[in-house]
Design a protein around this motif. Structure first.
Motif, mmCIF file in Angstrom:
data_model
loop_
_atom_site.group_PDB
_atom_site.id
_atom_site.type_symbol
_atom_site.label_atom_id
_atom_site.label_comp_id
_atom_site.label_asym_id
_atom_site.label_seq_id
_atom_site.Cartn_x
_atom_site.Cartn_y
_atom_site.Cartn_z
ATOM 1 N N LYS A 192 0.805 -1.221 0.000
ATOM 2 C CA LYS A 192 0.000 0.000 0.000
ATOM 3 C C LYS A 192 0.839 1.272 0.000
ATOM 4 O O LYS A 192 0.411 2.303 -0.523
ATOM 5 C CB LYS A 192 -0.946 -0.009 1.207
ATOM 6 C CG LYS A 192 -1.982 -1.120 1.155
ATOM 7 C CD LYS A 192 -2.894 -1.088 2.372
ATOM 8 C CE LYS A 192 -3.935 -2.204 2.301
ATOM 9 N NZ LYS A 192 -4.827 -2.210 3.492
ATOM 10 N N THR A 193 2.030 1.212 0.584
ATOM 11 C CA THR A 193 2.864 2.419 0.661
ATOM 12 C C THR A 193 3.675 2.645 -0.612
ATOM 13 O O THR A 193 4.397 3.637 -0.696
ATOM 14 C CB THR A 193 3.822 2.333 1.868
ATOM 15 O OG1 THR A 193 4.688 1.192 1.697
ATOM 16 C CG2 THR A 193 3.039 2.203 3.166
ATOM 17 N N ASP A 194 3.552 1.739 -1.587
ATOM 18 C CA ASP A 194 4.370 1.827 -2.800
ATOM 19 C C ASP A 194 3.553 2.175 -4.040
ATOM 20 O O ASP A 194 4.011 1.959 -5.164
ATOM 21 C CB ASP A 194 5.097 0.499 -3.038
ATOM 22 C CG ASP A 194 6.101 0.196 -1.954
ATOM 23 O OD1 ASP A 194 7.159 0.833 -1.942
ATOM 24 O OD2 ASP A 194 5.824 -0.677 -1.119
ATOM 25 N N LYS A 195 2.361 2.697 -3.855
ATOM 26 C CA LYS A 195 1.490 2.973 -5.001
ATOM 27 C C LYS A 195 2.132 3.940 -5.991
ATOM 28 O O LYS A 195 1.997 3.774 -7.204
ATOM 29 C CB LYS A 195 0.152 3.509 -4.515
ATOM 30 C CG LYS A 195 -0.714 2.463 -3.821
ATOM 31 C CD LYS A 195 -2.065 3.024 -3.404
ATOM 32 C CE LYS A 195 -2.918 1.941 -2.751
ATOM 33 N NZ LYS A 195 -4.233 2.481 -2.291
ATOM 34 N N GLU A 196 2.840 4.925 -5.497
ATOM 35 C CA GLU A 196 3.483 5.895 -6.390
ATOM 36 C C GLU A 196 4.618 5.242 -7.166
ATOM 37 O O GLU A 196 4.784 5.487 -8.366
ATOM 38 C CB GLU A 196 4.006 7.090 -5.578
ATOM 39 C CG GLU A 196 4.329 8.326 -6.416
ATOM 40 C CD GLU A 196 3.104 8.950 -7.065
ATOM 41 O OE1 GLU A 196 3.286 9.667 -8.084
ATOM 42 O OE2 GLU A 196 1.984 8.729 -6.580
ATOM 43 N N ALA A 197 5.408 4.413 -6.483
ATOM 44 C CA ALA A 197 6.500 3.714 -7.169
ATOM 45 C C ALA A 197 5.944 2.765 -8.223
ATOM 46 O O ALA A 197 6.502 2.671 -9.330
ATOM 47 C CB ALA A 197 7.341 2.939 -6.153
ATOM 48 N N LYS A 220 3.089 3.101 -9.843
ATOM 49 C CA LYS A 220 2.579 3.959 -10.915
ATOM 50 C C LYS A 220 3.707 4.463 -11.811
ATOM 51 O O LYS A 220 3.561 4.544 -13.035
ATOM 52 C CB LYS A 220 1.820 5.142 -10.313
ATOM 53 C CG LYS A 220 1.264 6.122 -11.325
ATOM 54 C CD LYS A 220 0.559 7.284 -10.637
ATOM 55 C CE LYS A 220 0.080 8.314 -11.639
ATOM 56 N NZ LYS A 220 -0.570 9.470 -10.949
ATOM 57 N N ASN A 221 4.863 4.768 -11.218
ATOM 58 C CA ASN A 221 6.003 5.324 -11.965
ATOM 59 C C ASN A 221 6.961 4.256 -12.488
ATOM 60 O O ASN A 221 8.052 4.582 -12.951
ATOM 61 C CB ASN A 221 6.776 6.304 -11.075
ATOM 62 C CG ASN A 221 5.961 7.523 -10.711
ATOM 63 O OD1 ASN A 221 5.101 7.962 -11.488
ATOM 64 N ND2 ASN A 221 6.204 8.080 -9.537
ATOM 65 N N ARG A 222 6.575 2.990 -12.413
ATOM 66 C CA ARG A 222 7.415 1.873 -12.868
ATOM 67 C C ARG A 222 8.780 1.899 -12.178
ATOM 68 O O ARG A 222 9.820 1.730 -12.805
ATOM 69 C CB ARG A 222 7.578 1.896 -14.393
ATOM 70 C CG ARG A 222 6.274 1.587 -15.110
ATOM 71 C CD ARG A 222 6.402 1.656 -16.632
ATOM 72 N NE ARG A 222 7.332 0.727 -17.213
ATOM 73 C CZ ARG A 222 7.145 -0.581 -17.349
ATOM 74 N NH1 ARG A 222 6.021 -1.110 -16.915
ATOM 75 N NH2 ARG A 222 8.052 -1.350 -17.926
ATOM 76 N N PHE A 265 9.062 0.100 -9.049
ATOM 77 C CA PHE A 265 8.816 -0.822 -7.943
ATOM 78 C C PHE A 265 9.412 -2.199 -8.179
ATOM 79 O O PHE A 265 10.104 -2.736 -7.325
ATOM 80 C CB PHE A 265 7.300 -0.951 -7.715
ATOM 81 C CG PHE A 265 6.927 -1.982 -6.700
ATOM 82 C CD1 PHE A 265 7.069 -1.717 -5.342
ATOM 83 C CD2 PHE A 265 6.423 -3.224 -7.082
ATOM 84 C CE1 PHE A 265 6.723 -2.663 -4.381
ATOM 85 C CE2 PHE A 265 6.076 -4.182 -6.136
ATOM 86 C CZ PHE A 265 6.229 -3.895 -4.779
#
Length: 326
Positions: A301-306, A308-310, A312
């Motif tokens: 849940k804390t990695d949604k931005e990563a 989204k930005n490929r 992760f």
């Protein structure tokens, strides 16, 4: 009443026949493909689930052990692939029941390449989309089109023994470095333990060729496939730092040198990360086809931005069962 069960070895001939019906394009490769998966470890055959009624198979789902590092912490899980349920059973929700049964058997698993309908089912069951693998295709040298026509796969013996800056072809598994740590502690990075490496790349199933860099400790794996009668090189797997483009740039450039040495005009590579995207696109690779979604049962849940930005996941075509069938 339909039953869900793990198969045993005596079920393999029936499984082969079922897969020949479901994947007729695989032809005589059907049994070697299944044999490859069950060679993963001594109990790998039990990681295949089927839908059964009156001794006949009506669906299947394959699992395969995997490990990964998430921000440097090691975990074990499974890959899931080749989920099939016969069309006439889907209206009765047998497919959804089968997926729920599998989730009970394998509560921590990941998959790549699910179709649009399967993705909806996975997400409905509470799984998370973690990115995707894009298939990039690049033109290396058009002069080699004629020499690659009707050439077939290229034998491992044809590849150069050394090439580029510090790269050496690994002839046996014993020459592989022992990879016990992730290359990128800030990513979801799929593990590369000795058991996986030996099974996946040191076999007679496909002519896989491994190169290791004696300076950096990085490695990459290439093989050749035939598409529309033209031989292409596939950068199937690799491990390096992805904090900038430098390490992967060297791998791509070395792959191109190999392609020119063996006279192959086209290169294919999968990418799950923005750094890999940028290097391939700088070499004029084009992303083609439908990206293969990466889905997991565990929530990040804390990695949604990563995500989204490929930025992760570090996943390659070696995680994809699709390469096996090329």
């Amino acid at each position: 009443m339909y039953n869900f069960k793990h198969i045993i070895r005596k079920d393999i001939p029936q499984l082969v026949e079922y897969n020949k019906q479901r994947f007729p394009e695989r032809g005589e490769q059907t049994k070697p493909i299944i044999d490859f998966w069950v060679a993963r470890h001594s109990d790998a055959v039990s990681d295949i689930l089927v839908v059964e009624k009156d001794g006949k198979f009506y669906g299947q789902e394959f699992y395969s052990r995997m490990s990964f590092y998430y921000k440097g912490v090691y975990e074990e899980a499974h890959w899931c692939f080749d989920l099939i349920v016969n069309e006439d059973l889907r209206k009765d929700c047998v497919g959804l029941d089968f997926m729920q049964y599998a989730l009970g058997e394998y509560p921590n698993y990941y998959c790549t390449g699910s179709g649009p309908n399967a993705v909806k089912l996975h997400l409905a069951l509470g799984k998370q989309l973690l990115g995707d693998i894009r298939k990039y295709v690049g033109l290396i040298n058009p002069l080699w089109f004629v020499t690659s026509l009707f050439r077939g796969r290229i034998a491992k013996s044809k590849y150069p023994k050394t090439i580029g800056k510090g790269w050496k072809k690994v002839e046996t598994f014993d020459e592989m470095p022992k990879l016990k740590q992730p290359f990128n502690v800030n990513l979801f990075e799929v593990g590369r333990d000795a058991i996986f490496l030996k099974w996946r790349f040191f076999n007679d199933f496909h002519p896989y060729v491994v190169y290791v860099n004696g300076i950096t400790g990085d490695y990459f794996v290439v093989t050749t496939i035939v598409q529309k009668h033209i031989t292409a090189i596939v950068l199937l797997d690799f491990r390096c730092l992805l904090n900038d483009t430098n390490a992967f740039e060297q791998i791509v450039e070395t792959t191109h040198k190999i392609a020119n040495k063996i006279h192959v005009p086209i290169a294919i590579c999968g990418s799950s990360h923005a750094v890999i995207d940028s290097v391939l696109e700088s070499h004029h690779y084009k992303s083609i086809g439908r990206p293969r979604p990466i889905i997991g049962t565990k929530k990040y849940k804390t990695d949604k931005e990563a995500i989204k930005n490929r930025a992760f996941a570090f996943v390659t075509l070696a995680e994809s069962d699709g390469e096996i069938t090329w």
